[in-house]
Design an enzyme around this catalytic site. Structure first.
Site, PDB file in Angstrom:
ATOM      1  N   GLU A 425       0.835  -1.207   0.000  1.00  0.00           N
ATOM      2  CA  GLU A 425       0.000   0.000   0.000  1.00  0.00           C
ATOM      3  C   GLU A 425       0.870   1.258   0.000  1.00  0.00           C
ATOM      4  OE1 GLU A 425      -2.939  -0.155   3.090  1.00  0.00           O
ATOM      5  OE2 GLU A 425      -3.910  -1.930   2.255  1.00  0.00           O
ATOM      6  N   GLU A 504      -3.998  -8.873  -0.121  1.00  0.00           N
ATOM      7  CA  GLU A 504      -4.570  -8.655   1.216  1.00  0.00           C
ATOM      8  C   GLU A 504      -6.075  -8.632   1.074  1.00  0.00           C
ATOM      9  OE1 GLU A 504      -2.197  -6.017   3.614  1.00  0.00           O
ATOM     10  OE2 GLU A 504      -4.016  -5.126   4.466  1.00  0.00           O
TER      11      GLU A 504
END
Length: 778
Positions: A425, A504
């Protein structure tokens, strides 16, 4: 004779060591465990790096050591929500040791598997270097600064006082293992041997070894013998090579070794081989090393996802942070063994190292137990993240290349690793082509040292960052995305040549179906396998999105995932904790208030064709398995007694589960996860104390204060109950029960005998159990 000695090494152990050291190997490499007999002081200490500094008042301890987990919890601790409100600061370590004068011609280095964080290391007052990244393994050459036949002093300063430095709990100190390594001037380069298997079939395997040799001695011809050894200890192939290496130069030997009918490494049968390499000058053995590896073929295919040894499989993965709950960041391997066993039980076959290098033995265990691994480097590049603004982003520009290189060199021989991730991220500008340059420079470093595995990153909101449209994702080996599965599905269907994976994911059914129903979806990594310390809002201290809690107790999402991923027949009953469908899902039949609980919403998670539910032996009806794998649901008028679910396939009972309403707490029963222990830092047993009624039924609402006692032959290294709201000490020998349970994690403290453990609570009959101490386990 080549040996290492400390001031505290018992004479009997020294004699044993000398007896086991052969004349041949005394000429070669000597690797010594360097974990014992350190001195520690919390806080900054002026002059502590100087060898003459007086540290007699410091605490004596062994590493691995995490002082932060000792607490106390405090909302005002600068670690904040990311670090779990546990203390941070500076810690100093010192160790005094001696090396024989006859080893003066050898080269001696110290290897740290990880120091948290911003570590500085000195030897005899000389500064060896600084490493900001607390997760990376590294080594220093001690040779120019050593004293022989008189004391040497290693000093380490670890500083994580600049906060907030992480979005999760990091720990503090020398929290992983340490080794001292002594080699001859001509020796195998540190992490310089690379083993690959370019051909891996059931009938033929080719093992390629690239062996790097560093010559700090004299020029000459050097011989290398390589033995390939199977898991039974049998040598299956031996090859020899010769290389002329100039002084102060490095030589590379490359060998292709053919293995007939190899035992392939895979998830169900993680077959391992070892390559023993021996370096000779003439007939004298001057270095030796043994490296474990597996023979496998791993590939990602755009249309069909992931393939291992020609078999198309889905990666049922979980993300794991590096803490072990009550033990903090200094995690004995036995803790991971217990966790991995439970993950296997759920059907997990893949692990993402979130979001940093893990310990070497963690990867060894993945190799041995058959987990494939996404090995990840960093959580941040240059852009900061909330609750971790003063983290690795401050050091990325200076250190990313060295840290990436070190991780790849250290880890590349592990067969479990099938893909690398170079970011999670990432909040840097990823616009193409400028933003892609940062990705590409990291990918290039990875492939410089290991070009056999693909590289990905966990993209963050790619629809917002436009990486699917700008050209960025077109150049990724495998496109990884966190959450928003429909975006990834749409991206692949617009670009069928893209290989895609969920890096994820949450526990909801729609995300499971995205994996189940799309052949091109290689796998998913759930957030998370276990609850982890930090990333929680006070008074919570723990992120609670795991399949299991900190103490290893099953959670609702773990039970449901078991019904989706397990290869065994599964039936799990859950109910809403409060009346009429309110509250959370719990797995029991004992409400907190029998008088106000009359309408129970019940679900059964099962992979069976048919499930029938019973209450006090009366059938409440059967339900077929829904096409979308959703749970089967009943509205039940609560009655005290027993609820039971029976799962059938083709009309045959294959699984069942039952819960009975508990009475008043009456006693404690104790169980052990490991019936035997050796006196080894990594060997543990989980002792679970469960409060039960007179009939032995668990009292899930009990919160008694449970006190653990242990005989001198063992020690308690942590207590827990899995409660994310608890601020109790992990080092105390007592813990309130949560959902009727508390655990103590124990080790052996001597080499034989029995460990006696007892659990008591006021007003309850106590429980006791013994654990046998055995010789060192293989």
């Amino acid at each position: 004779m080549n040996y290492f000695k400390t001031k505290h090494l018992p004479f009997s152990l020294l004699l044993l060591f000398l007896a086991l050291t052969t004349n041949a190997f005394s000429q070669a490499r000597n690797t010594t465990n360097f974990d014992s007999d350190w001195q520690f002081s919390k806080g900054d200490v002026l002059g502590a790096e100087k060898p003459q500094f007086n540290a007699k008042q410091w605490t004596k301890l062994n590493v691995p050591h995490d002082w932060s987990i000792e607490g106390p919890y405090d909302r005002d601790n600068t670690s904040g929500r990311g670090g779990g409100y546990l203390p941070t600061g500076i810690g100093w370590y010192r160790k005094t040791f001696e090396i024989n004068k006859e080893d003066a011609k050898k080269r001696t280095s110290i290897e740290f598997d990880g120091i948290m964080a911003n570590s500085d290391v000195w030897i005899n007052g000389t500064h060896l270097g600084k490493r900001p990244y607390g997760y990376i393994s590294f080594s220093y050459d001690l040779t120019p600064y050593l004293n022989f036949d008189k004391p040497n002093v290693i000093a380490v300063r670890a500083d994580n006082s600049t906060q907030p430095a992480s979005r999760w709990y990091t720990g503090a100190g020398i929290y992983r293992h340490v080794r001292l390594v002594s080699v001859n001037p001509t020796h195998f380069t540190h992490w310089g041997t690379f083993i690959t298997t370019p051909v891996a079939t059931a009938t033929r395997g080719v093992v390629n070894l690239k062996v790097e040799i560093e010559n700090k001695g004299i020029a000459g011809d050097y011989n290398v013998q390589i033995d390939i050894i199977d898991k039974a200890g049998k040598i299956v192939k031996t090859v020899e090579s010769q290389k002329n290496i100039a002084a102060n130069a490095t030589g590379l030997i490359t060998q292709d070794i053919e293995i007939a009918n190899p035992k392939l490494w895979n998830i169900d049968q993680p077959n391992l081989y070892t390559a023993t390499t021996k370096l000779y000058s003439g007939k004298t053995l001057i270095d030796n090393q043994t490296i474990s590896f597996g023979i496998k073929k791993s590939e990602f295919i755009a249309e069909t996802g992931y393939w291992l040894n020609g078999k198309n499989i889905k990666l049922f993965g979980v993300c794991l942070h590096h803490d072990g709950g009550a033990v903090g960041a200094a995690v004995p391997l036995g803790v991971w063994k217990e966790r991995f066993k439970k993950l296997k039980e759920v059907g997990v076959n893949a692990i993402r190292t979130s979001h940093n290098p893990v310990s070497p033995e963690f990867l060894d265990l993945c190799d041995q137990m058959g987990f494939v691994v996404m090995n990840e480097t960093f959580d941040t590049w240059t852009a900061a993240k909330h609750n971790g603004e003063k983290g690795y982003n401050l050091y990325f520009k200076e250190w990313w290349e060295q840290d990436t290189k070190d991780m790849i060199l250290r880890d590349r021989n592990h067969p479990s690793i099938v893909i690398y991730s170079i970011g999670n991220e990432i909040h840097d500008d990823l616009s193409y082509p400028e933003g892609y340059k940062t990705y590409k420079m990291q990918e290039d470093v990875v492939k410089k040292y290991d070009n056999t595995r693909p590289v990905t990153m966990a993209l963050f909101r790619p629809a917002n960052s436009k990486v699917y449209l700008s050209g960025f994702a077109d150049h990724m080996d495998v496109v990884g995305q966190n959450y928003r599965e429909n975006e990834l599905i749409a991206a692949h269907e617009a670009h069928p040549n893209w290989k895609v994976i969920g890096t994820e994911n949450t526990h909801v059914i729609s995300q499971w179906l995205a994996l189940r129903d799309k052949p091109y979806m290689a796998g998913q990594f759930l957030w998370t396998g276990y609850d982890y310390l930090g990333e929680a809002d006070w008074p919570e201290t723990t992120n609670n999105q795991g399949l299991f809690d900190r103490a290893g107790n099953w959670k609702q999402q773990g039970l449901q995932r078991d019904s989706w991923w397990s290869t065994e027949a599964v039936v799990h009953i859950v109910r809403k904790s409060d009346n009429a469908g309110a509250g959370s899902w719990v797995a029991d039949w004992t409400p907190t208030d029998f008088d106000t609980y009359d309408n129970a919403k019940v679900q059964v998670y099962s992979n069976c064709d048919e499930v029938e539910l019973f209450l006090n032996e009366k059938s409440l009806g059967s339900m077929k398995k829904p096409e979308n794998d959703s749970p089967r649901e009943w509205n039940v008028t609560f009655a005290e007694g027993t609820i039971k679910a029976i799962g059938k396939n083709n009309g045959k009972v294959v699984a069942q589960e039952a819960f009975t309403s508990a009475g008043e707490p009456a006693k404690i029963i104790i169980t052990k996860s490991n019936p035997t222990l050796s006196n080894n830092w990594d060997d543990v047993s989980f002792i679970t104390a469960t409060v039960v009624d007179e009939k032995g039924i668990p009292c899930v609402n009990a919160d008694n204060l449970i006190k653990f006692t242990i005989s001198d032959s063992g020690k308690i290294i942590g207590v827990d109950n899995g409660n994310v709201m608890s601020h109790e000490s992990y080092q105390s020998p007592e813990r309130h029960a949560y959902n009727g349970k508390a655990i103590a994690i124990i080790k052996a403290s001597q080499n034989g005998g029995k460990i006696e453990i007892k659990a008591t609570a006021e007003g309850l009959e106590s429980g006791a159990i013994t654990v046998d101490i055995v010789a060192e386990k293989n």
